[in-house]
Write a protein that holds these residues in place. Structure first.
Motif, short mmCIF file in Angstrom:
data_model
loop_
_atom_site.label_atom_id
_atom_site.label_comp_id
_atom_site.label_asym_id
_atom_site.label_seq_id
_atom_site.Cartn_x
_atom_site.Cartn_y
_atom_site.Cartn_z
N UNK A 63 0.85 -1.27 0.01
CA UNK A 63 -0.05 -0.02 0.14
C UNK A 63 0.88 1.26 0.01
N UNK A 64 0.40 2.42 -0.24
CA UNK A 64 0.88 3.68 -0.31
C UNK A 64 1.73 3.94 1.08
N UNK A 65 1.23 3.52 2.31
CA UNK A 65 1.76 3.83 3.42
C UNK A 65 3.36 3.11 3.34
N UNK A 66 3.15 2.04 2.96
CA UNK A 66 4.39 0.87 3.28
C UNK A 66 5.35 1.33 2.10
N UNK A 67 4.81 1.84 0.97
CA UNK A 67 5.88 2.26 -0.23
C UNK A 67 6.58 3.41 0.32
N UNK A 68 5.70 4.36 1.02
CA UNK A 68 6.46 5.55 1.66
C UNK A 68 7.56 5.22 2.56
N UNK A 69 7.10 4.39 3.41
CA UNK A 69 8.02 4.18 4.67
C UNK A 69 9.25 3.45 4.03
N UNK A 70 8.95 2.39 3.05
CA UNK A 70 10.43 1.98 2.55
C UNK A 70 11.44 3.17 2.09
N UNK A 71 10.73 4.05 1.49
CA UNK A 71 11.52 5.39 0.98
C UNK A 71 12.32 6.00 2.17
N UNK A 72 11.79 5.85 3.36
CA UNK A 72 12.39 6.49 4.61
C UNK A 72 13.26 5.30 5.43
N UNK A 73 13.47 4.13 4.73
CA UNK A 73 14.24 2.81 5.13
C UNK A 73 13.59 2.43 6.54
N UNK A 74 12.20 2.26 6.47
CA UNK A 74 11.39 1.77 7.27
C UNK A 74 10.73 0.70 6.86
N UNK A 75 10.81 -0.75 7.52
CA UNK A 75 10.19 -1.81 6.88
C UNK A 75 9.20 -2.21 7.54
N UNK A 76 8.55 -1.87 8.73
CA UNK A 76 7.54 -2.44 9.43
C UNK A 76 6.39 -2.58 8.54
N UNK A 77 5.85 -1.43 7.97
CA UNK A 77 4.63 -1.57 7.34
C UNK A 77 4.45 -2.39 6.25
N UNK A 78 5.78 -2.49 5.35
CA UNK A 78 5.94 -3.59 4.41
C UNK A 78 5.72 -5.09 4.90
N UNK A 79 6.40 -5.15 6.02
CA UNK A 79 6.40 -6.44 6.65
C UNK A 79 5.06 -6.91 7.07
N UNK A 80 4.16 -6.08 7.46
CA UNK A 80 2.73 -6.15 7.82
C UNK A 80 2.20 -6.42 6.49
N UNK A 81 2.30 -5.56 5.54
CA UNK A 81 1.41 -5.87 4.06
C UNK A 81 1.64 -7.14 3.41
#
Length: 522
Positions: free
Chosen positions: A35-53
């Motif tokens: 989702x857009x939240x996970x993609x934006x978080x990956x751009x900030x080097x944050x993996x948790x939203x993508x791990x959840x998705x």
């Protein structure tokens, strides 16, 4: 640390992987999974939203994101389903993963970052799968000294500003994972890429093979592998330009990484590239590189970098895009290497101290970052020496704009005022006019012409220049429009001509005015 492998014996596995990725792991597949939240978080080097998705999801793209983007071990059966042609066995053979066993529930651990990369440049959209070393997001550790970086912001900046006219030979200096070389392969007959690091060249070879592109890869430092082997029509480089303390402090982290540190003191890497580019450029050939340069006490940065370009004997256009003070610079590159004040306060302080001590030895007050465009004159002496600061918005891709600006410069260099007056000019399609009035005033206090592309320049002009630009519709030459305007307003023609000629040249140089023939006007 391992690297991907290619070769005739692995051709079947590579072909299978390419087909599997095309079926299940394009940029569109990743966008659908995250989702857009996970993609934006990956751009900030944050993996948790993508791990959840992606948790527990069986879709191939979700499995591949977890393995090759997030660095999470996956079940062998899941990877086999995601990559049915290559399978886990093929990925092991290619050096992308290691498997704990052959059972369906056995764990498969990724050894590389592999993901679809989309680049927009002057030729349009390009998409490949690019492998590189897993970053801190996946490993949770500081980077190794021989880390091979994937495609980051600097890579995309260089890709966007590169001029993409057809070329016979292109050279990519410090190729890393090979992204600039791959992009050049679309408009060049031959692409040579150099890198000091054998591991980087291994990744570049894998990525080229996966893309079905032939590159001439050469090991060595920057220009050394190509000296004496001919000249190039285009040289591109995202070099290891980061200014790094040379003295090692036993109390602090060593921040010397192959991908960003060229092993020289201060900004000597960029200086040496500027001075050496002419040795490998064909007449009319262009070099485009990114770089840092030091602002030293008592010396304007234009004076310092200007000395380099004067010694190089090349046409030069240098654009400073950003400036950081010494502390900001140290903090940026400490974080880039995986050191943070929260994780390791002692290492953080020692690192900042080392950078500040190093800068103090050379009286460095700030560090500039920007773009360098060099060109070998086709005849005679250089005619272009432009050093400017443009820290505002930049409309990417910029390559076509830079090429048009060079062409405009070349025309202006030979066109006298009579030829300018005899030329039909029109405002570029992206130019708008802003007028600012004080309340109740009939005449504008400020008239500004503003680009909506390129460097998005905003140029303040006099009301006379604004009136002339507004009347340039391509039907009549500049001199004809100017004569009609001065007659209508009953103004002295000589004075008006003197007022507008310099600004008109500047507007043409910057692309706000273009020749009607070039704009397609009748």
């Amino acid at each position: 640390m391992s690297t991907p492998r290619v070769g005739p014996a692995l051709a079947e596995a590579l072909d299978g992987l390419r087909a599997d990725l095309a079926d299940a792991f394009t940029a569109e597949h990743v966008e659908a999974v995250l989702g857009p939240v996970a993609r934006a978080a990956l751009g900030r080097e944050q993996a948790v939203p993508a791990l959840r998705d992606t948790a527990g999801r069986p879709e191939p793209a979700a499995v591949l994101v977890r393995a090759f983007v997030l660095g999470v071990p996956v079940r062998r059966a899941d990877l086999d389903r995601a990559l049915p042609r290559a399978g886990t066995g093929g990925c092991v053979a290619l050096g992308l993963v290691e498997a704990a066993g052959t059972g369906p529930d056995d764990e498969v651990r990724p050894l590389a970052d592999l993901q679809p990369v989309v680049v927009e440049d002057a030729l349009g959209r390009a998409e490949w799968w690019l492998a590189s070393d897993p970053g801190e997001l996946a490993t949770g550790r500081r980077l190794r000294a021989d880390h091979v970086l994937g495609v980051g912001g600097a890579s995309l900046t260089l890709a966007g500003v590169t001029m993409r006219s057809p070329r016979r030979r292109v050279l990519d200096l410090g190729t890393g994972c090979g992204i600039q070389a791959l992009l050049a392969s679309r408009h060049a007959q031959t692409v040579v890429a150099t890198d000091l690091a054998p591991r980087a060249l291994a990744y570049a070879a894998f990525n080229a093979a996966l893309a079905g592109v032939t590159l001439d890869l050469r090991e060595g430092s920057m220009l050394e592998p190509v000296r004496g082997s001919g000249v190039f029509d285009l040289v591109v480089s995202n070099p290891p330009f980061v200014i790094t303390p040379r003295s090692s402090d036993a109390a602090g982290p060593d921040q010397r990484y192959v991908y960003r540190d060229g092993g020289a003191s201060g900004d000597d890497v960029v200086r040496d590239l500027v001075l050496g580019a002419g040795d490998v450029l064909a007449p009319g050939g262009v070099a485009q590189l990114l770089g840092n340069w030091e602002h030293r006490r008592g010396q304007d940065w234009r004076e310092r970098v200007g000395e380099w370009v004067d010694r190089a004997g090349l046409d030069a256009w240098v654009v400073q895009r950003e400036v950081q003070d010494p502390a900001e610079y140290a903090e940026t590159w400490l974080r880039d290497g995986g050191t943070s004040p929260d994780r390791d306060p002692a290492a953080w302080r020692a690192g900042v101290d080392a950078w500040l001590d190093d800068f103090a030895t050379r009286d460095v007050e700030a560090v500039g970052f920007g773009l360098v465009v060099l060109r070998r004159p086709t005849r005679g002496v250089p005619t272009l020496r432009r050093l400017e600061e443009q820290t505002g918005p930049m409309h990417q891709p910029l390559g076509a704009h830079l090429a048009a600006a060079l062409a405009a410069h070349d025309w202006l260099a030979v066109a006298d005022d009579a030829e300018l007056a005899g030329t039909r000019l029109v405002p570029a399609p992206d130019v708008v006019e802003d007028r600012h009035h004080t309340p109740g005033a009939a005449e504008p206090m400020v008239v500004r012409l503003r680009q909506n592309s390129g460097f998005e320049r905003a140029v303040t002009v006099s009301p006379t220049v604004a009136a002339l630009v507004g009347a340039l519709d391509g039907e009549f030459a500049v001199g004809q429009v100017l004569a009609a305007m001065t007659a209508l307003l009953d103004l002295p023609a000589e004075l008006v001509t003197a007022e507008v000629t310099g600004p008109l040249r500047d507007l043409v140089r910057d692309g706000l005015l273009v020749r009607a023939d070039d704009a397609g006007a009748p």
